[in-house]
Design a protein around this motif. Structure first.
Motif, PDB file in Angstrom:
ATOM      1  N   ASP A   1      51.916  41.426  24.754  1.00  0.00           N
ATOM      2  CA  ASP A   1      52.672  40.724  26.097  1.00  0.00           C
ATOM      3  C   ASP A   1      51.753  40.751  26.806  1.00  0.00           C
ATOM      4  O   ASP A   1      52.071  41.676  27.988  1.00  0.00           O
ATOM      5  N   PHE A   2      50.524  40.092  27.076  1.00  0.00           N
ATOM      6  CA  PHE A   2      50.030  39.846  27.505  1.00  0.00           C
ATOM      7  C   PHE A   2      50.143  38.833  28.662  1.00  0.00           C
ATOM      8  O   PHE A   2      50.631  37.854  28.079  1.00  0.00           O
ATOM      9  N   GLY A   3      49.983  39.012  30.210  1.00  0.00           N
ATOM     10  CA  GLY A   3      50.429  37.756  31.507  1.00  0.00           C
ATOM     11  C   GLY A   3      52.053  38.140  31.766  1.00  0.00           C
ATOM     12  O   GLY A   3      51.951  36.828  31.940  1.00  0.00           O
ATOM     13  N   ILE A   4      52.623  39.039  31.259  1.00  0.00           N
ATOM     14  CA  ILE A   4      53.628  38.564  31.302  1.00  0.00           C
ATOM     15  C   ILE A   4      53.937  39.179  33.093  1.00  0.00           C
ATOM     16  O   ILE A   4      52.950  39.465  33.894  1.00  0.00           O
ATOM     17  N   GLY A   5      54.849  38.970  33.825  1.00  0.00           N
ATOM     18  CA  GLY A   5      55.308  38.577  35.424  1.00  0.00           C
ATOM     19  C   GLY A   5      55.352  37.925  35.009  1.00  0.00           C
ATOM     20  O   GLY A   5      55.968  36.792  35.291  1.00  0.00           O
ATOM     21  N   SER A   6      54.866  37.637  36.587  1.00  0.00           N
ATOM     22  CA  SER A   6      55.578  36.408  37.872  1.00  0.00           C
ATOM     23  C   SER A   6      54.253  35.727  37.529  1.00  0.00           C
ATOM     24  O   SER A   6      52.855  35.417  36.546  1.00  0.00           O
ATOM     25  N   SER A   7      54.478  34.083  37.455  1.00  0.00           N
ATOM     26  CA  SER A   7      53.445  33.323  37.217  1.00  0.00           C
ATOM     27  C   SER A   7      52.467  32.601  37.739  1.00  0.00           C
ATOM     28  O   SER A   7      52.116  31.794  37.765  1.00  0.00           O
ATOM     29  N   ARG A   8      51.763  34.198  38.508  1.00  0.00           N
ATOM     30  CA  ARG A   8      51.218  32.950  39.205  1.00  0.00           C
ATOM     31  C   ARG A   8      49.460  32.782  38.536  1.00  0.00           C
ATOM     32  O   ARG A   8      49.307  33.455  37.223  1.00  0.00           O
ATOM     33  N   GLU A   9      49.091  31.372  38.705  1.00  0.00           N
ATOM     34  CA  GLU A   9      47.737  31.027  37.890  1.00  0.00           C
ATOM     35  C   GLU A   9      46.472  31.747  38.125  1.00  0.00           C
ATOM     36  O   GLU A   9      45.929  31.568  37.087  1.00  0.00           O
TER      37      GLU A   9
END
Length: 226
Positions: free
Chosen positions: A70-78
């Protein structure tokens, strides 16, 4: 975008799961919209800890990050992918990735390679036994080589194609440049009364040295949190 086919570099074991995008790059650094200058913001809070893996000299030139599920979860910030790429990571290996983060990696030249948890734990063991160990990631064969161990990884066929050819969204659009030009010519001739397309404005590039404004080794976090 730079092509990515085979990469050999230092592997970095990040023994953490559920790494969200705010941990990858705090929101205070999101004011800038360019893709450069975020290397010192990557994992900013964790890097305040002297024992954090990226603070160890053996991993200073890390190119391949091996993380938990679950790497990179949370808000969708590029910006999260920009920070990883700006630091030097071209590959992130994990058992699972957040969908939006996974999509952002392909658009910015970073491979999100999916591996079973047992394979990730084996890589952690090998990298910790020999800090600074080199790894090789091969997109053509979809394998990771670490010492004598060769492990397969999963990657979406479309993502693999984009990375191996170095295509970001603009590159994909420019493949239809002739069609776009023909349409614009037809539109101007058939519908002269309609607004005309304004050419894109290209500003001069400038070097960004740091994501922190101003640079301050004693930075205490966002003002609102002090």
């Amino acid at each position: 975008m730079e092509k990515l086919t085979t990469l050999t570099g230092t592997g970095v074991p990040l023994r953490r799961s559920n790494v969200d995008t705010d941990q990858i790059i705090p929101a205070v650094f999101l004011k800038r919209v360019t893709r450069a200058g975020f290397d010192d913001a990557l994992f900013y809070a964790w890097r305040r800890d002297p024992d954090f893996v990226l603070n160890k000299p053996e991993y200073a030139d890390g190119k391949i990050l091996v993380a938990g599920p679950d790497f990179g979860i949370g808000s969708s910030r590029e910006h999260a992918v920009w920070a990883l790429h700006d630091y030097g990571f071209r590959v992130v290996i994990a058992p699972r990735f957040a969908d939006i983060f996974y999509g952002n990696t392909a658009k910015n030249g970073v491979l999100a390679a999916i591996m079973p948890q047992e394979s990730v734990e084996l890589l952690w063991k090998l990298l910790e036994e020999e800090p600074g160990r080199q790894m090789t990631v091969d997109l053509d064969t979809r394998t990771v080589t670490c010492g004598d161990v060769v492990l397969p990884f999963e990657v979406n066929d479309y993502v693999r194609w984009r990375l191996m050819n170095g295509y970001d969204d603009i590159d994909l659009t420019l493949q239809h440049e002739d069609d776009i030009a023909a349409y614009e010519k037809m539109r101007a001739e058939r519908f002269p009364f309609k607004p005309k397309t304004i050419p894109a404005l290209h500003e001069e590039e400038y070097v960004i040295e740091s994501a922190r404004e101003p640079h301050d080794d004693g930075w205490a976090g966002p003002i609102g949190a002090r």
